[in-house]
Design a protein around this motif. Structure first.
Motif, PDB file in Angstrom:
ATOM      1  N   PRO A 154       0.150  55.186 -13.486  1.00  0.00           N
ATOM      2  CA  PRO A 154      -0.390  54.438 -14.638  1.00  0.00           C
ATOM      3  C   PRO A 154       0.315  53.112 -14.890  1.00  0.00           C
ATOM      4  N   ARG A 155       1.612  53.056 -14.564  1.00  0.00           N
ATOM      5  CA  ARG A 155       2.336  51.791 -14.730  1.00  0.00           C
ATOM      6  C   ARG A 155       1.750  50.726 -13.820  1.00  0.00           C
ATOM      7  N   ALA A 201       9.964  53.764 -12.995  1.00  0.00           N
ATOM      8  CA  ALA A 201       8.606  53.298 -12.709  1.00  0.00           C
ATOM      9  C   ALA A 201       8.496  51.793 -12.946  1.00  0.00           C
ATOM     10  N   GLU A 202       9.115  51.323 -14.005  1.00  0.00           N
ATOM     11  CA  GLU A 202       9.088  49.883 -14.290  1.00  0.00           C
ATOM     12  C   GLU A 202       9.821  49.098 -13.217  1.00  0.00           C
ATOM     13  N   GLU A 203      10.961  49.633 -12.762  1.00  0.00           N
ATOM     14  CA  GLU A 203      11.722  48.962 -11.702  1.00  0.00           C
ATOM     15  C   GLU A 203      10.920  48.915 -10.404  1.00  0.00           C
ATOM     16  N   ILE A 204      10.237  49.991 -10.085  1.00  0.00           N
ATOM     17  CA  ILE A 204       9.401  50.021  -8.885  1.00  0.00           C
ATOM     18  C   ILE A 204       8.303  48.971  -8.973  1.00  0.00           C
ATOM     19  N   ALA A 205       7.681  48.868 -10.140  1.00  0.00           N
ATOM     20  CA  ALA A 205       6.630  47.865 -10.327  1.00  0.00           C
ATOM     21  C   ALA A 205       7.166  46.450 -10.133  1.00  0.00           C
ATOM     22  N   GLU A 206       8.415  46.232 -10.526  1.00  0.00           N
ATOM     23  CA  GLU A 206       9.041  44.922 -10.308  1.00  0.00           C
ATOM     24  C   GLU A 206       9.291  44.684  -8.822  1.00  0.00           C
ATOM     25  N   LEU A 207       9.817  45.688  -8.145  1.00  0.00           N
ATOM     26  CA  LEU A 207      10.230  45.516  -6.755  1.00  0.00           C
ATOM     27  C   LEU A 207       9.061  45.310  -5.805  1.00  0.00           C
ATOM     28  N   ILE A 208       7.934  45.936  -6.067  1.00  0.00           N
ATOM     29  CA  ILE A 208       6.806  45.756  -5.143  1.00  0.00           C
ATOM     30  C   ILE A 208       6.176  44.384  -5.283  1.00  0.00           C
ATOM     31  N   GLY A 209       6.534  43.675  -6.339  1.00  0.00           N
ATOM     32  CA  GLY A 209       6.063  42.299  -6.483  1.00  0.00           C
ATOM     33  C   GLY A 209       6.935  41.295  -5.755  1.00  0.00           C
ATOM     34  N   ARG A 210       7.992  41.777  -5.124  1.00  0.00           N
ATOM     35  CA  ARG A 210       8.909  40.912  -4.382  1.00  0.00           C
ATOM     36  C   ARG A 210       8.801  41.194  -2.887  1.00  0.00           C
ATOM     37  N   PRO A 211       9.341  40.318  -2.049  1.00  0.00           N
ATOM     38  CA  PRO A 211       9.383  40.623  -0.616  1.00  0.00           C
ATOM     39  C   PRO A 211      10.213  41.870  -0.345  1.00  0.00           C
ATOM     40  N   ALA A 212       9.916  42.564   0.728  1.00  0.00           N
ATOM     41  CA  ALA A 212      10.683  43.753   1.101  1.00  0.00           C
ATOM     42  C   ALA A 212      12.152  43.406   1.250  1.00  0.00           C
ATOM     43  N   ALA A 213      13.026  44.235   0.667  1.00  0.00           N
ATOM     44  CA  ALA A 213      14.464  43.947   0.694  1.00  0.00           C
ATOM     45  C   ALA A 213      15.092  44.239   2.046  1.00  0.00           C
ATOM     46  N   GLY A 214      14.513  45.189   2.797  1.00  0.00           N
ATOM     47  CA  GLY A 214      15.077  45.558   4.090  1.00  0.00           C
ATOM     48  C   GLY A 214      16.383  46.308   3.984  1.00  0.00           C
ATOM     49  N   LYS A 215      16.654  46.899   2.826  1.00  0.00           N
ATOM     50  CA  LYS A 215      17.907  47.626   2.608  1.00  0.00           C
ATOM     51  C   LYS A 215      17.734  48.576   1.432  1.00  0.00           C
ATOM     52  N   ALA A 216      18.806  49.339   1.162  1.00  0.00           N
ATOM     53  CA  ALA A 216      18.797  50.258   0.026  1.00  0.00           C
ATOM     54  C   ALA A 216      19.331  49.563  -1.220  1.00  0.00           C
ATOM     55  N   ILE A 217      18.636  49.758  -2.317  1.00  0.00           N
ATOM     56  CA  ILE A 217      19.028  49.245  -3.627  1.00  0.00           C
ATOM     57  C   ILE A 217      19.268  50.446  -4.529  1.00  0.00           C
ATOM     58  N   GLU A 218      20.368  50.438  -5.287  1.00  0.00           N
ATOM     59  CA  GLU A 218      20.642  51.555  -6.186  1.00  0.00           C
ATOM     60  C   GLU A 218      20.214  51.219  -7.610  1.00  0.00           C
ATOM     61  N   TYR A 219      19.753  52.247  -8.325  1.00  0.00           N
ATOM     62  CA  TYR A 219      19.283  52.066  -9.692  1.00  0.00           C
ATOM     63  C   TYR A 219      19.616  53.326 -10.478  1.00  0.00           C
TER      64      TYR A 219
END
Length: 246
Positions: free
Chosen positions: A16-17, A165-183
């Motif tokens: 839904p987000r 869910a909000e963080e995921i919505a932010e990240l998919i709007g950016r280029p792929a990071a190619g690494k692991a991000i912690e949250y």
């Protein structure tokens, strides 16, 4: 956009987000469901059709009881289908501490990360801390004998699924990071903190038995292996969660 694990705890917040933000979301399920795409990570059935025409995959599906078949092998099938379909970004949600806690499910999650990394598909891996719901489920299990039996020094960093869910919505709007991000969640708490606040929120007066639980996993939890200093963090606290629920 394809979302695997769309009916799970996190998927139920993510879908839904993303829809609210205007994305055309294609939720994936193993069982036929109106408006959803049907595919099975364990067998590969339906995956080629599920990823066809998709630009982004948010990969949330996991099976703690059978991670080798679903998480590791299933992700290998998904990433092969994504590569063949020319998918531009796969965001995979993993867990903070899987490289530090010697637990079989975590080893499988680490193996799954390696599958994503070696797939040749642009990707972002998001390692999240434990959800509020998981912390409460564990407390419930630890209190089945009557008293709440805990190692008071275990450390966790409870995270709200809506924040992730909000963080995921932010990240998919950016280029792929190619690494692991912690949250992680906004606070690191001990299990003593968790147990006392949980009982108080529910109006329960059960005793808390505080024990030093032996073993490698327990030592890792006492050392804070399931926590992260990464920023930004979620904003909704454990007490916020309890106040809303009880």
């Amino acid at each position: 956009m394809l979302v695997t694990g769309a009916s799970g705890t996190l998927g139920s917040a993510v879908v839904p987000r993303l829809q609210k933000q205007g994305y055309a979301v294609r939720p994936m399920t193993r069982s036929a469901r109106a408006g959803w795409v049907t595919a099975d990570l364990r067998t590969g059935d339906g995956l080629a059709e599920a990823v066809r025409g998709v630009d982004v995959i948010v990969h949330l599906a996991s099976a703690p009881g059978r991670p080798q078949k679903t998480d590791v092998e299933g992700t290998r099938r998904l990433m092969a289908a994504a590569r063949n379909a020319g998918v531009g970004h796969v965001l995979y949600v993993s867990i903070v501490g899987i490289d530090r806690v010697p637990y079989p499910y975590y080893r499988a999650k680490l193996d799954t990360e390696k599958v994503v990394e070696g797939s040749g598909v642009p990707h972002t891996i998001v390692r999240a801390t434990q959800f509020h719901q998981f912390a409460e489920m564990l407390l419930s299990a630890l209190s089945k004998p009557g008293p709440v039996i805990i190692d008071p020094s275990w450390q966790v960093q409870p995270l709200d699924v809506e924040d992730l869910a909000e963080e995921i919505a932010e990240l998919i709007g950016r280029p792929a990071a190619g690494k692991a991000i912690e949250y992680g969640g906004p606070q690191v708490l001990t299990f003593d903190d968790l147990a006392r606040s949980w009982l108080a929120a529910r109006g329960r007066k059960r005793p808390i038995w505080r024990l030093g639980i032996p073993g490698k996993v327990s030592r890792a939890l006492r050392a804070g292996a399931l926590t992260t200093s990464a920023t930004p963090t979620g904003s909704r606290t454990w007490r916020d969660y309890l106040a809303e629920k009880y």
